[in-house]
Design a protein around this motif. Structure first.
Motif, PDB file in Angstrom:
ATOM      1  N   ASP A 130      25.718  34.253  38.262  1.00 27.88           N
ATOM      2  CA  ASP A 130      27.033  34.402  39.158  1.00 27.88           C
ATOM      3  C   ASP A 130      27.023  35.457  40.444  1.00 27.88           C
ATOM      4  O   ASP A 130      27.347  35.548  41.471  1.00 27.88           O
ATOM      5  CB  ASP A 130      28.282  34.506  38.415  1.00 27.88           C
ATOM      6  N   ALA A 131      26.331  36.647  39.649  1.00 28.20           N
ATOM      7  CA  ALA A 131      26.075  37.709  40.332  1.00 28.20           C
ATOM      8  C   ALA A 131      25.080  37.631  41.640  1.00 28.20           C
ATOM      9  O   ALA A 131      25.339  38.121  42.631  1.00 28.20           O
ATOM     10  CB  ALA A 131      25.467  39.103  39.514  1.00 28.20           C
ATOM     11  N   VAL A 132      24.038  36.862  41.152  1.00 26.09           N
ATOM     12  CA  VAL A 132      22.944  36.727  42.354  1.00 26.09           C
ATOM     13  C   VAL A 132      23.605  35.761  43.264  1.00 26.09           C
ATOM     14  O   VAL A 132      23.748  36.179  44.332  1.00 26.09           O
ATOM     15  CB  VAL A 132      21.941  35.865  41.714  1.00 26.09           C
ATOM     16  N   ARG A 133      24.380  34.760  42.860  1.00 25.00           N
ATOM     17  CA  ARG A 133      25.220  33.825  43.903  1.00 25.00           C
ATOM     18  C   ARG A 133      26.275  34.457  44.893  1.00 25.00           C
ATOM     19  O   ARG A 133      26.333  34.226  46.082  1.00 25.00           O
ATOM     20  CB  ARG A 133      25.719  32.778  42.896  1.00 25.00           C
ATOM     21  N   ARG A 134      26.875  35.536  44.367  1.00 21.32           N
ATOM     22  CA  ARG A 134      27.714  36.260  45.091  1.00 21.32           C
ATOM     23  C   ARG A 134      27.127  37.067  46.288  1.00 21.32           C
ATOM     24  O   ARG A 134      27.706  37.133  47.486  1.00 21.32           O
ATOM     25  CB  ARG A 134      28.365  37.437  44.129  1.00 21.32           C
TER      26      ARG A 134
ATOM     27  N   ARG B  10      39.495  36.608  46.803  1.00 24.79           N
ATOM     28  CA  ARG B  10      40.311  37.035  45.736  1.00 24.79           C
ATOM     29  C   ARG B  10      40.303  36.532  44.408  1.00 24.79           C
ATOM     30  O   ARG B  10      40.252  37.292  43.446  1.00 24.79           O
ATOM     31  CB  ARG B  10      41.874  36.337  46.040  1.00 24.79           C
ATOM     32  N   ARG B  11      39.465  35.275  44.333  1.00 22.30           N
ATOM     33  CA  ARG B  11      39.275  34.935  42.796  1.00 22.30           C
ATOM     34  C   ARG B  11      37.858  35.453  42.159  1.00 22.30           C
ATOM     35  O   ARG B  11      37.814  35.853  41.085  1.00 22.30           O
ATOM     36  CB  ARG B  11      39.334  33.320  42.879  1.00 22.30           C
ATOM     37  N   VAL B  12      37.043  35.489  43.276  1.00 25.24           N
ATOM     38  CA  VAL B  12      35.752  36.086  42.504  1.00 25.24           C
ATOM     39  C   VAL B  12      35.672  37.525  42.640  1.00 25.24           C
ATOM     40  O   VAL B  12      34.841  38.140  41.768  1.00 25.24           O
ATOM     41  CB  VAL B  12      34.387  35.176  43.428  1.00 25.24           C
ATOM     42  N   LEU B  13      36.099  38.334  43.881  1.00 26.54           N
ATOM     43  CA  LEU B  13      35.944  39.535  44.132  1.00 26.54           C
ATOM     44  C   LEU B  13      36.937  40.500  43.729  1.00 26.54           C
ATOM     45  O   LEU B  13      36.721  41.670  43.924  1.00 26.54           O
ATOM     46  CB  LEU B  13      35.230  39.788  45.653  1.00 26.54           C
ATOM     47  N   LYS B  14      38.016  39.817  43.227  1.00 35.06           N
ATOM     48  CA  LYS B  14      39.105  40.279  42.851  1.00 35.06           C
ATOM     49  C   LYS B  14      39.757  41.247  43.717  1.00 35.06           C
ATOM     50  O   LYS B  14      40.523  42.051  43.467  1.00 35.06           O
ATOM     51  CB  LYS B  14      39.036  41.171  41.555  1.00 35.06           C
ATOM     52  N   ARG B  15      39.778  40.990  45.121  1.00 34.41           N
ATOM     53  CA  ARG B  15      40.306  41.893  46.497  1.00 34.41           C
ATOM     54  C   ARG B  15      41.848  41.485  46.106  1.00 34.41           C
ATOM     55  O   ARG B  15      42.134  40.365  46.127  1.00 34.41           O
ATOM     56  CB  ARG B  15      39.587  41.279  47.588  1.00 34.41           C
ATOM     57  N   SER B  16      42.615  42.434  46.634  1.00 32.43           N
ATOM     58  CA  SER B  16      43.880  42.102  46.793  1.00 32.43           C
ATOM     59  C   SER B  16      44.186  41.168  48.089  1.00 32.43           C
ATOM     60  O   SER B  16      43.267  41.113  48.791  1.00 32.43           O
ATOM     61  CB  SER B  16      44.653  43.468  47.125  1.00 32.43           C
TER      62      SER B  16
ATOM     63  N   ALA C 177      32.695  36.676  54.499  1.00 33.28           N
ATOM     64  CA  ALA C 177      33.856  37.503  53.960  1.00 33.28           C
ATOM     65  C   ALA C 177      33.302  38.192  52.519  1.00 33.28           C
ATOM     66  O   ALA C 177      33.740  39.063  51.837  1.00 33.28           O
ATOM     67  CB  ALA C 177      35.078  36.619  53.871  1.00 33.28           C
ATOM     68  N   MET C 178      32.411  37.188  51.847  1.00 33.65           N
ATOM     69  CA  MET C 178      31.732  37.607  50.550  1.00 33.65           C
ATOM     70  C   MET C 178      30.740  38.951  50.680  1.00 33.65           C
ATOM     71  O   MET C 178      30.107  39.416  49.750  1.00 33.65           O
ATOM     72  CB  MET C 178      31.255  36.382  49.806  1.00 33.65           C
TER      73      MET C 178
END
Ligand SMILES: Nc1ncnc2c1ncn2[C@@H]1O[C@H](COP(=O)(O)OP(=O)(O)O)[C@@H](O)[C@H]1O
Ligand SMILES: [Mg+2]
Length: 261
Positions: A75-79, A105-111, A154-155
Motif C-alpha cells: 500500500d505504501a508503494v502504491r501510494r 482524504r481516505r488514504v492520505l487522511k488529509r483534511s 493529487a496523491m
C-alpha cells in the motif's frame, strides 16, 4: 537509485506465458514509452509494477523497495505510484472535486480543506479549474481523462504509469490529454507510458521500448528506434502502425491478385 528496476520478470496466466523474461530499468526523471502490438504484454507489465498482477517470478523494485517481497508494504508503494488507464474509472455519482479528493482524504487522511486546495491546484494543472463542481457525465472523454490525471497527481506520486491513456478517446480529444502529459514531462515527472501515439513517444520519450510476444525486442532513444530500428519485428510493427492505410491496401491488393478476395 532507479525509480523502477525490473529483473527477469515472468508472468503466466494459467498455461499462457505473457511476460517471458523482462529486464527494464527506469531512472528517476526518465520518460519511457512502451510500444508494441496488442497482446504483447504491455498492460501486464505495467500492472505488475504496482502488483495489480502478481509476477510468476522475477524481481521488481520501486524506488529501491522489492515489491514482490511478501513483507513489503505494498500500500505504501502504491501510494507513490500514480496509474492512469485507458478507461478513466471516475465515480459517476461524485463531482470532479470529490473524485480528486476522495483518495486524498481516505488514504492520505488529509483534511477536507487541504484536499480541496490540492484538488484545485491539480485541476488547474490539467486545465479544468472551472469543472470542479461538474459530474463526470457532463464532461467529454478528454476532460474525464484529465480529471483522472489530476486525481493521480493529487496523491503526489513519485512515478506515473500510463496505460494507453488516449486510446478510448475520440481523435479530436487526444491532443488535450497529450498536452497535459507533456506538461508532466516538462515538470520532470518519472513516467512509464504505454502508448500508440508514436509522434508523442518520439517527441517526449527519453527511451522507447518495443515489446512483442512477452519480451523486449529492442529499446533505445526514440530517434534510433523510430529512425533506424535494428530488429525486423520492430520495422514491421512501425510500418504497420505508421502507415496503416497503405499497408492494408497492399494486403488487400495481394488478396485481389491471388484471387482469395
Ligand atoms: N487476467 C488475465 N487472464 C488471462 N489472460 C490474460 C489476463 N490479462 C491479460 N491476459 C492475456 O495476456 C496477454 C497480454 O495481454 P496484455 O498485457 O493486456 O497485452 P497488451 O497490453 O500488450 O495488449 C493477452 O494474450 C491477454 O489475453
Ligand atoms: Mg494493453
Amino acid at each position: 537509485m532507479p525509480a523502477i528496476e525490473i529483473t527477469a520478470l515472468h508472468k503466466s496466466f494459467g498455461s499462457l506465458e505473457v511476460l517471458r523474461g523482462i529486464d527494464l530499468t527506469v531512472a528517476a526523471g526518465e520518460v519511457v514509452c512502451v510500444i508494441g502490438p496488442s497482446g504483447s504484454g504491455k498492460s501486464t507489465l505495467l500492472r505488475c509494477v504496482n502488483l495489480l498482477e502478481e509476477p510468476t517470478s522475477g524481481s521488481i523494485r520501486v524506488a529501491g523497495i522489492e515489491v514482490t517481497d511478501p513483507d513489503c508494504d505494498i500500500d505504501a508503494v502504491r501510494r507513490g505510484v500514480g496509474m492512469v488507464f485507458q478507461q478513466f474509472n471516475l465515480f459517476g455519482h461524485l463531482t470532479v472535486r470529490e473524485n480528486v479528493t476522495i483518495a486524498q482524504r481516505r488514504v492520505l487522511k488529509r483534511s477536507r480543506a487541504e484536499a480541496d486546495r490540492i484538488a484545485a491546484e491539480n485541476l488547474d494543472r490539467v486545465g479544468l479549474a472551472d469543472k470542479a463542481s461538474s459530474y463526470p457525465a457532463q464532461l467529454s472523454g478528454g476532460q474525464q481523462q484529465r480529471v483522472a490525471i489530476a486525481r493521480s497527481l493529487a496523491m503526489e506520486p513519485q512515478l506515473m504509469l500510463f496505460d494507453e491513456p488516449t486510446s478510448a478517446l475520440d481523435p479530436e480529444l487526444v491532443g488535450e490529454v497529450l498536452a497535459v502529459m507533456r506538461g508532466l514531462v516538462a515538470d520532470g515527472m518519472t513516467m512509464l507510458v504505454v502508448t500508440h501515439e508514436m509522434a508523442f513517444a518520439r517527441e517526449v520519450a527519453s527511451r522507447v521500448v518495443f515489446m512483442d510476444d512477452g519480451v523486449i525486442v529492442e529499446q533505445g532513444p526514440p530517434a534510433e528506434v523510430f529512425g533506424k530500428p535494428r530488429e525486423e519485428r520492430t520495422r514491421e510493427f512501425l510500418h504497420r502502425v505508421l502507415e496503416p492505410a497503405r499497408v492494408s491496401e497492399t494486403e488487400i491488393g495481394a488478396h485481389l491478385t491471388d484471387g482469395t478476395a
